[in-house]
Enzyme design. Structure first.
Site, short mmCIF file in Angstrom:
data_model
loop_
_atom_site.label_atom_id
_atom_site.label_comp_id
_atom_site.label_asym_id
_atom_site.label_seq_id
_atom_site.Cartn_x
_atom_site.Cartn_y
_atom_site.Cartn_z
CG ASN A 95 -0.84 -9.87 5.99
OD1 ASN A 95 -0.07 -10.18 6.89
ND2 ASN A 95 -1.94 -10.55 5.74
CB THR A 96 0.14 -3.63 3.08
OG1 THR A 96 -1.25 -3.87 3.30
CG2 THR A 96 0.32 -2.95 1.74
N GLY A 100 4.61 -8.73 -1.91
CA GLY A 100 5.63 -9.00 -2.94
C GLY A 100 5.92 -7.83 -3.86
NE ARG A 377 -0.23 -15.08 -6.31
CZ ARG A 377 0.00 -14.01 -5.59
NH1 ARG A 377 -0.74 -13.74 -4.53
NH2 ARG A 377 0.97 -13.18 -5.90
P1 ADP Z 1 -4.96 -4.64 4.07
O1 ADP Z 1 -4.04 -5.19 3.02
O2 ADP Z 1 -6.37 -4.97 3.82
O3 ADP Z 1 -4.68 -3.20 4.37
P2 ADP Z 1 -3.24 -5.49 6.20
O4 ADP Z 1 -3.02 -6.85 6.71
O5 ADP Z 1 -2.12 -4.86 5.44
O6 ADP Z 1 -4.59 -5.48 5.38
O7 ADP Z 1 -3.55 -4.51 7.41
C1 ADP Z 1 -4.55 -4.77 8.36
C2 ADP Z 1 -4.10 -4.18 9.68
O8 ADP Z 1 -5.16 -4.26 10.64
C3 ADP Z 1 -2.92 -4.93 10.29
O9 ADP Z 1 -1.90 -4.01 10.61
C4 ADP Z 1 -3.51 -5.57 11.54
O10 ADP Z 1 -2.57 -5.73 12.59
C5 ADP Z 1 -4.61 -4.59 11.90
N1 ADP Z 1 -5.65 -5.17 12.77
C6 ADP Z 1 -6.19 -6.41 12.68
N2 ADP Z 1 -7.11 -6.59 13.63
C7 ADP Z 1 -7.16 -5.44 14.36
C8 ADP Z 1 -7.90 -5.03 15.50
N3 ADP Z 1 -8.77 -5.85 16.10
N4 ADP Z 1 -7.68 -3.79 15.99
C9 ADP Z 1 -6.80 -2.96 15.40
N5 ADP Z 1 -6.05 -3.31 14.33
C10 ADP Z 1 -6.22 -4.53 13.80
#
Ligand code: ADP
Length: 545
Positions: A95-96, A100, A377
């Site tokens: 999500n990063t 925004g 928010r």
């Molecule tokens: P944060 O902001 O906490 O870093 P993000 O959403 O940016 O969170 O990143 C989390 C990442 O972890 C995403 O790229 C997501 O696809 C990955 N992810 C989620 N579940 C799994 C999983 N089971 N195995 C490997 N990667 C995962």
């Protein structure tokens, strides 16, 4: 006066191409870059034995390649550890990379170029009277009280900020649900987190803004050197890891944290070819898998505060944000906290181009303002949900969209689509385009400008910048979406994961949106990037010790 540093359109273009290529062919990781060789090897393995398990080992195993995971990996790598990063999606960034682009850090020497209004001073003082039994919170209040007494004695008029005021706003802005010790760490280390990103290549705009829901002007924006949105919060770390030959496994979904005698010793899962993998951690495992905004079942299971969070409510999250880390942690009896707190973002989607509110105001589809745009928010989303059709138009002028581009590098002019995004040379034309009575829109502009000029806003808004009225004019249509899940795995100040009895689970760390206890009931806009960078680094440093 806010100074603006222009985004280089070439870099924006490069990033757009990069983003498209990420989505189409997977990321430029160590593996992706060698896609030809890798594919051949993978195929060869499959031809010989598709059931053969991939086995690897490293000092530190990081699950999830978003901002938290990549920051953790860099820190662990810097300590001389071998690191494997495992990402389930074809591309890194989580999500990063879609964030925004606001990063909150109290940085008084940059904020004191701005003037502070009487309303803003009152806002600070209101936090000094809020009640808490927590000693730490009382200490923050005393420190801000002393600063403000000195500020007044000096007759100053610059915009005040301090890490302790950032803590008060974070803690009370989340209804005192967060763990004060974690809030303390977040705000104390936010600036250092920005410097960490700078050391890897991120550059910053020469401005200080207020992101939607930030409640204060302490949001900093990268120059979009790596691309718009959240690119500058993940690609610098990724570049560093690539240069240091870190093994980044994409398309590999972890489903189990392997435990041995109460200690996390590795992870296992399955890759996109159905091949099982197991990665042993000589030192530690870091869970950085993000939140569960894209998992409707989990939203429905934990939600207690919104009428409904089923699939009819869209999400700003990428499809991989399915709460896997929370499920895995639950299986090993880790403590989970605050899961009921789920954030709806009031302003996201196709009609939204910037996270910043100074020069924008909101109207409903009848053309009327209805809320103080610098509020929390949850307050904003609740107010929008009560408007006709639960939708809002974000109204901007050339103070927000400068020469067609926003501060965070989004080219609005190239993306006007007449379904969600509208541009007009006059107010009459804009009102006609979005089908609201022009007199209502004009009245809303008048209301906003009164706030700018007198500081006395009818909805109690205190964050303003310039008077509205510089053509061209823009409107963006949107509705609240599921954005951030505040709850998750409970950690301590070292980012160590706690079990249900409050004991540390040896060898296991967590950071980022997968954790709970940092934001409480409501997360301030701009605090997520600070959170993932600060706690990602702490997790990496401690996991790699
Ligand atoms: P944060 O902001 O906490 O870093 P993000 O959403 O940016 O969170 O990143 C989390 C990442 O972890 C995403 O790229 C997501 O696809 C990955 N992810 C989620 N579940 C799994 C999983 N089971 N195995 C490997 N990667 C995962």
């Amino acid at each position: 006066m806010i100074k603006r540093l222009r985004t280089n359109p070439l870099l924006v273009g490069i990033f757009s191409l990069f983003l498209v290529s990420l989505l189409l062919v997977g990321c430029g990781t160590t593996e992706g870059d060698e896609s030809e060789t890798e594919t051949t090897e993978t195929e060869a393995v499959e031809e010989t034995d598709s059931t053969e398990k991939i086995e690897k080992e490293a000092d530190v195993v990081v699950v999830g390649a978003g901002g938290a995971g990549l920051s953790a990996a860099v820190e662990a790598q810097k300590l001389g550890n071998t690191v494997v990063v495992i990402e389930k999606m074809p591309q890194i960034g989580g999500n990063t990379i879609y964030a925004g682009s606001a990063y909150n850090s109290a940085t008084p020497e940059e904020q004191d170029d701005l003037d502070m209004s009487a309303d803003e001073l009152e806002t600070i003082e209101s936090y000094l009277d809020m009640e808490s039994d927590e000693e730490l919170v009382k200490e923050w209040q005393e420190s801000v009280r002393a600063d403000i007494e000195e500020y007044k004695a000096e007759g100053a008029n610059y915009l005040y900020d301090s890490p302790d005021f950032h803590k008060l706003q974070t803690y009370f802005g989340g209804d005192q649900v967060a763990k004060p010790q974690l809030v303390d760490i977040l705000a104390n280390n936010a600036l250092e987190g920005r410097e960490f990103l700078s050391s890897l290549g991120t550059e910053w705009q020469d401005t200080v803004n207020a992101a939607v829901g930030a409640t204060w002007r302490r949001s900093f924006t990268p120059t979009a050197k790596y691309g718009p949105a959240g690119a500058d919060f993940v690609l610098p770390q990724h570049e560093y890891l690539e240069e240091n030959d870190t093994d980044i496994m994409v398309n590999s979904k972890v489903d189990t944290i392997i435990m041995d005698d109460g200690r996390a010793v590795g992870v296992s899962g399955v890759n996109e070819d159905g091949q099982e993998f197991e990665v042993t951690a000589n030192k530690s495992v870091i869970v950085a898998t993000g939140g569960f905004g894209a998992n409707v079942d989990m939203r429905q299971k934990y939600n207690k505060h919104w009428d409904n969070l089923d699939e009819s409510i869209a999400t700003s999250n990428q499809v991989g944000a399915t709460g896997d880390g929370i499920v895995m942690a639950e299986e090993i009896d880790a403590s989970l906290i605050d899961l009921e707190w789920i954030q709806l973002i009031p302003t996201y989607g196709k009609g939204v181009w910037t996270a910043y509110i100074e020069n924008q105001f909101y109207i409903n589809n009848e053309g009327n303002r209805f809320v103080k745009e610098d509020g929390r928010r949850d307050e904003l989303s609740n107010a929008i949900l009560q408007q006709p059709d639960a939708e809002l138009y974000i109204i901007s002028d050339a103070n927000t969209v400068v020469d067609g581009v926003t501060l965070n590098g989004r080219n609005v002019d190239e993306n006007i689509d007449n379904e969600f995004s509208f541009k007009a040379d006059t107010i009459e034309e804009l009102a006609e385009m979005i089908d609201v009575p022009v007199e209502n829109l004009e009245q809303s502009i008048e209301s906003f400008n009164k706030g700018v000029n007198t500081g006395d806003d009818e909805f109690g808004r205190s964050v303003f910048d310039q008077e509205f009225g510089k053509a061209p004019f823009y409107a963006g249509l949107t509705s609240p979406m599921v954005h951030h899940t505040m709850g998750g795995i409970e950690i301590n100040e070292n980012a160590e994961v706690l079990d249900e009895e409050g004991n540390v689970i040896e060898g296991l760390f967590a950071a980022g949106e997968v954790t709970g206890g940092i934001h409480g009931a409501n997360r301030l806009g701009g605090n997520a990037i600070a959170d993932i960078t600060v706690f990602g680094r702490i997790a990496g440093q401690n996991a790699g010790k």
